[in-house]
Scaffold this active site. Structure first.
Site, PDB file in Angstrom:
ATOM      1  N   LYS A  57       0.714  -1.656  -0.032  1.00 34.12           N
ATOM      2  CA  LYS A  57      -0.247   0.237   0.201  1.00 34.12           C
ATOM      3  C   LYS A  57       0.709   1.736   0.369  1.00 34.12           C
ATOM      4  O   LYS A  57       0.064   2.764   0.492  1.00 34.12           O
ATOM      5  CB  LYS A  57      -0.936  -0.009   1.358  1.00 34.12           C
ATOM      6  CG  LYS A  57      -2.070  -1.023   1.878  1.00 34.12           C
ATOM      7  CD  LYS A  57      -2.863  -1.563  -0.455  1.00 34.12           C
ATOM      8  CE  LYS A  57      -3.172  -0.444  -0.814  1.00 34.12           C
ATOM      9  NZ  LYS A  57      -3.650  -1.691  -1.829  1.00 34.12           N
ATOM     10  N   THR A  58       2.015   1.714  -0.689  1.00 25.37           N
ATOM     11  CA  THR A  58       2.727   2.053  -0.556  1.00 25.37           C
ATOM     12  C   THR A  58       3.118   2.928  -1.766  1.00 25.37           C
ATOM     13  O   THR A  58       3.830   4.011  -2.081  1.00 25.37           O
ATOM     14  CB  THR A  58       3.930   2.415   0.107  1.00 25.37           C
ATOM     15  OG1 THR A  58       5.241   1.107  -0.287  1.00 25.37           O
ATOM     16  CG2 THR A  58       3.659   2.169   1.844  1.00 25.37           C
ATOM     17  N   GLY A  59       2.744   2.175  -2.561  1.00 22.10           N
ATOM     18  CA  GLY A  59       2.521   2.894  -4.255  1.00 22.10           C
ATOM     19  C   GLY A  59       3.546   1.656  -4.963  1.00 22.10           C
ATOM     20  O   GLY A  59       4.121   2.238  -6.040  1.00 22.10           O
ATOM     21  N   LYS A 276      -6.124   0.069  -7.306  1.00 21.76           N
ATOM     22  CA  LYS A 276      -5.071   1.713  -6.686  1.00 21.76           C
ATOM     23  C   LYS A 276      -4.594   2.909  -7.101  1.00 21.76           C
ATOM     24  O   LYS A 276      -5.550   3.212  -8.482  1.00 21.76           O
ATOM     25  CB  LYS A 276      -3.818   0.760  -7.827  1.00 21.76           C
ATOM     26  CG  LYS A 276      -2.906  -0.580  -7.927  1.00 21.76           C
ATOM     27  CD  LYS A 276      -3.355  -1.037  -6.013  1.00 21.76           C
ATOM     28  CE  LYS A 276      -2.446  -1.997  -6.433  1.00 21.76           C
ATOM     29  NZ  LYS A 276      -2.238  -3.249  -4.622  1.00 21.76           N
ATOM     30  N   LYS A 279     -10.824   6.228  -3.979  1.00 19.81           N
ATOM     31  CA  LYS A 279     -11.678   7.113  -3.513  1.00 19.81           C
ATOM     32  C   LYS A 279     -12.072   6.586  -1.938  1.00 19.81           C
ATOM     33  O   LYS A 279     -12.678   5.702  -2.174  1.00 19.81           O
ATOM     34  CB  LYS A 279     -12.898   6.857  -4.403  1.00 19.81           C
ATOM     35  CG  LYS A 279     -12.121   8.025  -6.357  1.00 19.81           C
ATOM     36  CD  LYS A 279     -12.010   9.088  -6.318  1.00 19.81           C
ATOM     37  CE  LYS A 279     -11.645   9.586  -8.112  1.00 19.81           C
ATOM     38  NZ  LYS A 279      -9.984   8.702  -8.191  1.00 19.81           N
TER      39      LYS A 279
HETATM   40  P1  A3P Z   1      -5.111   4.104  -2.792  1.00 17.22           P
HETATM   41  O1  A3P Z   1      -5.778   3.016  -2.879  1.00 17.22           O
HETATM   42  O2  A3P Z   1      -5.698   3.421  -0.968  1.00 17.22           O
HETATM   43  O3  A3P Z   1      -5.003   5.639  -2.486  1.00 17.22           O
HETATM   44  P2  A3P Z   1       0.148   0.159  -3.624  1.00 17.22           P
HETATM   45  O4  A3P Z   1       0.513  -0.956  -5.297  1.00 17.22           O
HETATM   46  O5  A3P Z   1       1.370  -0.561  -3.345  1.00 17.22           O
HETATM   47  O6  A3P Z   1      -0.557  -1.728  -3.141  1.00 17.22           O
HETATM   48  O7  A3P Z   1       0.037   0.767  -2.867  1.00 17.22           O
HETATM   49  C1  A3P Z   1      -1.258   1.356  -3.614  1.00 17.22           C
HETATM   50  C2  A3P Z   1      -1.621   2.958  -3.400  1.00 17.22           C
HETATM   51  O8  A3P Z   1      -0.517   3.972  -4.234  1.00 17.22           O
HETATM   52  C3  A3P Z   1      -2.209   3.006  -3.613  1.00 17.22           C
HETATM   53  O9  A3P Z   1      -2.932   3.109  -2.651  1.00 17.22           O
HETATM   54  C4  A3P Z   1      -1.847   4.627  -3.734  1.00 17.22           C
HETATM   55  O10 A3P Z   1      -2.828   6.122  -2.863  1.00 17.22           O
HETATM   56  C5  A3P Z   1      -0.320   4.577  -4.519  1.00 17.22           C
HETATM   57  N1  A3P Z   1      -0.071   5.286  -6.019  1.00 17.22           N
HETATM   58  C6  A3P Z   1       0.710   6.054  -6.234  1.00 17.22           C
HETATM   59  N2  A3P Z   1       0.747   6.446  -7.234  1.00 17.22           N
HETATM   60  C7  A3P Z   1      -0.515   5.448  -8.199  1.00 17.22           C
HETATM   61  C8  A3P Z   1      -0.295   6.024  -9.432  1.00 17.22           C
HETATM   62  N3  A3P Z   1       0.399   6.565 -10.660  1.00 17.22           N
HETATM   63  N4  A3P Z   1      -1.453   5.243  -9.789  1.00 17.22           N
HETATM   64  C9  A3P Z   1      -2.342   4.857  -8.240  1.00 17.22           C
HETATM   65  N5  A3P Z   1      -1.855   4.539  -7.583  1.00 17.22           N
HETATM   66  C10 A3P Z   1      -0.883   5.323  -7.069  1.00 17.22           C
END
Ligand code: A3P
Length: 325
Positions: A57-59, A276, A279
């Protein structure tokens, strides 16, 4: 000199050396004795040069997709079982052995210039992962993505809600993070999975026990979200990968998604899927204050760790420490 049939011999052996019951795969090409008995058809070139270890969940998916755009960087093939990630060093897949792992990687077209990698976001906080990874990939580089651990916890909670985890569906985030020891076991498991990975320094210290500081790069996940081209520049420098790939041209901000996506000539940008960049409503200020307090000491430890390593402090860490001092 005595011997026994194979199974009994194995039983005897593991009675004498119980600590060897769990395998620890090493790179067969790093030891001549191993290399000599390694099949001639096999190669050690189908192993990653770097790992994206998470946490979740960090991107990490965005990072994975941006890295994959680079002409000299190649990702592992997706696993059909574990949400695309291989999750080799973190769980039962490890017992499948290194041939199983290597089959996730193509034969590199040029061993010295190709950078293969895999991303398994649960490596970061899995106790055994650094030891196992270092045994097989001692020269690998390690990328960890860190965002404010309070936001990470909330994102994980939302992720579990979206996956219909009954604990997340039936409890508010507040109930999850404030649950006391007498709460139902499943609720405490969810609480742990929200909160534990965010003790970043504890987990990083484990990786640093097995890898040199120069092999580890901390990616500021907030910056990855707001200015990915800049972050990808730093990553390319850290990896020493050539040619230099211009992410300013390759990426574009998509207003409707609210995130950076891949620019596609003459078509709509290619963004990550709905799961990803979900909302959901903001965390309440009270809860944020609670989590800021919860992570005060872990964030202080992270500050000390990054200072010791001479790595820059993410803006979110400065802000968190200011608001909790
Ligand atoms: P949220 O869906 O809670 O906003 P991971 O891939 O490690 O599971 O992390 C998911 C998170 O990546 C998403 O959490 C979102 O905030 C973040 N993120 C960062 N850059 C992004 C991008 N370019 N597109 C989509 N999500 C992104």
């Amino acid at each position: 000199l005595q011997t026994l049939p194979p199974m009994q011999l194995a039983d005897k052996y593991f009675q004498i050396f119980p600590e060897e019951r769990d395998p620890l795969w090493q790179n067969p090409c790093h030891d001549k004795r191993h290399k000599d008995i390694w099949s001639k058809e096999k190669t050690c070139d189908r192993l990653p040069r770097f790992l994206v270890i998470g946490p979740q969940k960090t991107g990490t998916t965005a990072l994975h997709s941006f890295l994959s755009l680079h002409p000299a960087i190649t990702s592992s093939f997706p696993s059909l079982v574990t949400f695309e990630e291989i999750q080799f060093f973190s769980g039962p897949n490890y017992n499948n052995g290194i041939d199983w792992y290597m089959d996730f990687f193509p034969f590199p077209s040029n061993v010295s210039t190709d950078f293969m990698f895999e991303k398994s976001a649960n490596y970061f906080d899995t106790e055994v992962a650094p030891k196992r990874a270092a045994a097989l990939l001692s020269r690998a580089k390690i990328l960890a993505v860190l965002i404010n651990p309070a936001d990470r916890a909330y994102s994980w909670y939302q992720h579990q809600r979206a996956h219909q985890d009954p604990m997340a569906v039936n409890h508010t985030f507040q109930e999850v993070v404030t649950a006391g020891p007498a709460s139902p076991r499943e609720l405490l498991i969810l609480q742990r999975r929200c909160l534990k990975p965010g003790a970043y320094a504890t987990h990083l210290e484990r990786w640093l026990h097995h890898y040199q500081p120069s092999q580890v790069h901390i990616v500021d996940g907030s910056q990855l979200r707001s200015n990915p081209a800049l972050v990808m520049e730093g990553i390319q420098r850290f990896l020493g990968v050539t040619p230099f790939f211009n992410y300013t041209q390759a990426l574009t901000y998509d207003e409707s998604k609210g995130f950076w996506c891949q620019r596609v000539e003459g078509a709509r940008p290619k963004c990550l899927g709905k799961s990803k960049g979900r909302k959901y409503s903001d965390m309440t200020p009270e809860l944020r204050a609670f989590l800021t307090e919860h992570y005060r000491e872990p964030n202080m430890e992270l500050l000390r760790l990054l200072n010791r390593l001479g790595q820059p402090l993410p803006a979110w860490l400065r802000e968190e420490l200011q608001s909790s001092s």
